[in-house]
Design a protein around this motif. Structure first.
Motif, mmCIF file in Angstrom:
data_model
loop_
_atom_site.group_PDB
_atom_site.id
_atom_site.type_symbol
_atom_site.label_atom_id
_atom_site.label_comp_id
_atom_site.label_asym_id
_atom_site.label_seq_id
_atom_site.Cartn_x
_atom_site.Cartn_y
_atom_site.Cartn_z
ATOM 1 N N SER A 519 0.836 -1.214 0.000
ATOM 2 C CA SER A 519 0.000 0.000 0.000
ATOM 3 C C SER A 519 0.862 1.252 0.000
ATOM 4 N N TYR A 520 1.973 1.183 0.745
ATOM 5 C CA TYR A 520 2.899 2.331 0.806
ATOM 6 C C TYR A 520 3.482 2.611 -0.582
ATOM 7 N N LYS A 523 0.788 3.926 -2.992
ATOM 8 C CA LYS A 523 0.464 5.339 -2.740
ATOM 9 C C LYS A 523 1.569 6.257 -3.245
ATOM 10 N N LYS A 524 2.791 5.818 -3.069
ATOM 11 C CA LYS A 524 3.916 6.620 -3.550
ATOM 12 C C LYS A 524 3.900 6.708 -5.079
ATOM 13 N N MET A 528 -2.220 7.895 -4.061
ATOM 14 C CA MET A 528 -3.395 7.544 -3.248
ATOM 15 C C MET A 528 -3.369 6.043 -2.943
ATOM 16 N N SER A 529 -4.174 5.620 -1.987
ATOM 17 C CA SER A 529 -4.215 4.212 -1.601
ATOM 18 C C SER A 529 -4.898 3.389 -2.694
ATOM 19 N N TYR A 533 -7.850 4.682 -5.203
ATOM 20 C CA TYR A 533 -7.560 4.656 -6.647
ATOM 21 C C TYR A 533 -8.706 3.973 -7.392
#
Length: 541
Positions: A519-520, A523-524, A528-529, A533
């Protein structure tokens, strides 16, 4: 970035701490530049691979990869990276592990500005000192002078074996501070009887050194001999001022052998090679000296044997048979490395030798046959098209024989060798593309493998990680880690938009063991998560 500055990468999962550290110091005035910051070890390692920082300051406790593991992997990436570890854990085991990982400093949070500045100044001074040592001309000269005897001996060996062309000999002699003005040269092999060495009970190499020292002391200074131990024998490269001195030189070596037997109690045979008038013929003299030594079974040892006395008729034959092979090998070498000017120089040296060698027609044909054999062997080993190189189906040997001069042969050879250079360049480019394509295909087939890494794919392709990383980035414009991450994210988006899998399931399918880290990274990548998304894309539809 300014080459006089050092780059710094900061690593901490708390962004507030990163911001505070960045504001605590006047980095520019200290000669440092912050090139980026990462929130965990995995991200930091990826950035380090791409940005190659000089200094990395990292926290210990972070998600996905802790600071100690990061330190170890950074040192594997480059031994020159300096690592500063700062942590809230005041425990001996952490500090001990940091030392084991070769971290330069271990700091405890919270870090004040004074302490932080002192640490970075120490690390910078260490880097300054290392850089100064590498650039210190006097130290480099000192190291060069210390290495000079070894370099000189290596050059003598290459000279004996004929591994240096005439154009290179004098360049290397000047670089290695060797003077051999001649004008005549002769190589002598001092061979020690293995039986007498065994009888002495001395180590063969020590005995050879003893004989070399004795020979240096006893031989006439006017021969200006250079000595080295090579393949168990003592080799002398001597210089004579006149051809008429050869008899006196032989007598001097004969006395050396007899006296050596008395003083050192070892039987020495001095094999004296042919006298030559240029350094390019040193290999011929060396071959003659070795051949002369073999005559000890007929003439006895503990004496000097001159090849000119025992094989006077062989001299001309040796000159042409041994001389041309080094020229041909040099031409092939220049073709292989793609040096155009160097190629033309090597061909000019070869045709120049051919013009002055005074060969018979039969000898000339042998030289041409060997030249063509080397060209054919090179073409075959690189799987090149023969017709594309030579331009027609005409018999190449017949065509070469019809050339009317060495200059015409040289022009033809330049043309053919340039064709070879172009073909090899294209072959290498194609090989590189296939090599990278294989890596890309492997990623597409195995991206779900959580253990997929540079090391894994290099083992699969049987190449070094340094070579692979360089070639892969050159061809794709991305590091392997970046390419893998991008591809995994593309597959994640596809799964996200075409199915109903939970985030942790998608993470596992695209190669992430930790759903939170997936998830990190997502998002990067997309800002967004995964859930947001998907919601945004569905809403847009």
């Amino acid at each position: 970035m300014d080459n006089n500055r050092y780059s710094v990468l900061l690593v901490d999962d708390e962004e507030d701490i990163i911001r505070i550290i960045m504001k605590k110091l006047d980095w520019e005035s200290m000669g440092l530049t912050i090139i980026g910051h990462a929130a965990n070890g995995v991200e930091a390692l990826e950035m380090a691979e791409e940005l190659t920082p000089d200094i990395v300051m990292t926290d210990i406790k972070m998600p996905y990869m802790d600071g100690l593991t990061l330190c170890r992997k950074l040192k594997e990436l480059s031994r020159t990276i300096r690592v500063i570890i700062f942590s809230g854990f005041d425990e001996f085991e952490y500090a001990k592990e940091a030392i084991k990982m070769e971290a330069e400093e271990y700091l405890l949070k919270p870090v004040n500005a004074v302490e932080l500045k002192e640490v970075f100044e120490r690390v910078k001074n260490d880097l300054d000192q290392e850089r100064a040592e590498k650039r210190d001309t006097e130290k480099l000269k000192s190291y060069y002078m210390e290495s000079l005897p070894v370099l000189q001996e290596s050059l003598y060996m290459a000279l004996l074996e004929g591994r240096i062309t005439s154009g290179q000999i004098y360049k290397y002699m000047d670089t290695y501070q060797i003077r051999l003005p001649g004008p005549y040269y002769v190589v002598t092999v001092l061979h020690l009887s293995s039986q007498s060495v065994e009888e002495n009970g001395m180590d063969p190499f020590l005995m050879a050194m003893s004989v070399q020292k004795y020979a240096e002391e006893q031989t006439d200074r006017r021969w200006r001999s250079r000595f080295l131990i090579y393949l168990g024998d003592i080799i002398m490269i001597s210089q004579l001022s006149d051809k008429e001195e050869m008899l006196e030189y032989t007598n001097d070596l004969d006395r050396l052998c007899r006296m050596g037997n008395r003083v050192l109690n070892v039987r020495i045979t001095a094999g004296i090679g042919y006298l030559c008038n240029n350094l390019e013929q040193i290999p011929l003299s060396y071959q003659g000296a070795k051949q002369a030594v073999s005559y000890r079974v007929l003439y006895g040892n503990t004496r000097a044997i001159s090849i000119a006395d025992v094989e006077p008729a062989e001299r001309v034959e040796m000159n042409w048979e041994d001389a041309y092979s080094s020229y041909i090998q040099q031409i092939i070498k220049k073709v292989r490395v793609g040096e155009q000017q160097g190629l033309e120089d090597a061909i000019a040296e070869f045709t120049g030798w051919l013009s002055g060698a005074q060969l018979s027609m039969q000898q000339y044909r042998v030289v041409l046959m060997d030249l063509l054999a080397e060209l054919f062997r090179f073409i075959s080993s690189h799987q090149l098209n023969m017709e594309e190189i030579f331009g027609s189906s005409q018999d190449v040997y017949t065509k070469v024989l019809q050339l009317e001069s060495a200059e015409a042969l040289g022009s033809w050879l330049v043309k053919i060798c340039r064709n070879l250079q172009k073909a090899v360049t294209f072959e290498r480019q194609d090989t590189t593309k296939v090599f990278v394509q294989n890596a890309v295909e492997y990623v597409k087939e195995h991206y779900a493998d959580q253990d997929l890494s540079v090391e894994v794919i290099c083992k699969k392709l049987n190449v070094s990680s340094a070579y692979f990383s360089t070639i892969f980035k050159k061809e794709t414009g991305k590091t392997f880690v970046r390419f893998l991450t991008d591809y995994r994210m593309e597959q994640a988006v596809s799964l996200l938009m075409t199915g109903n899998d939970k985030t942790y399931m998608i993470a596992e399918k695209v190669g992430y063991a930790e759903p939170n880290y997936f998830s990190y990274v997502f998002k990067k990548q997309y800002g967004m998560s995964p859930s947001k998304y998907k919601a945004d894309r569905l809403e847009q539809k």
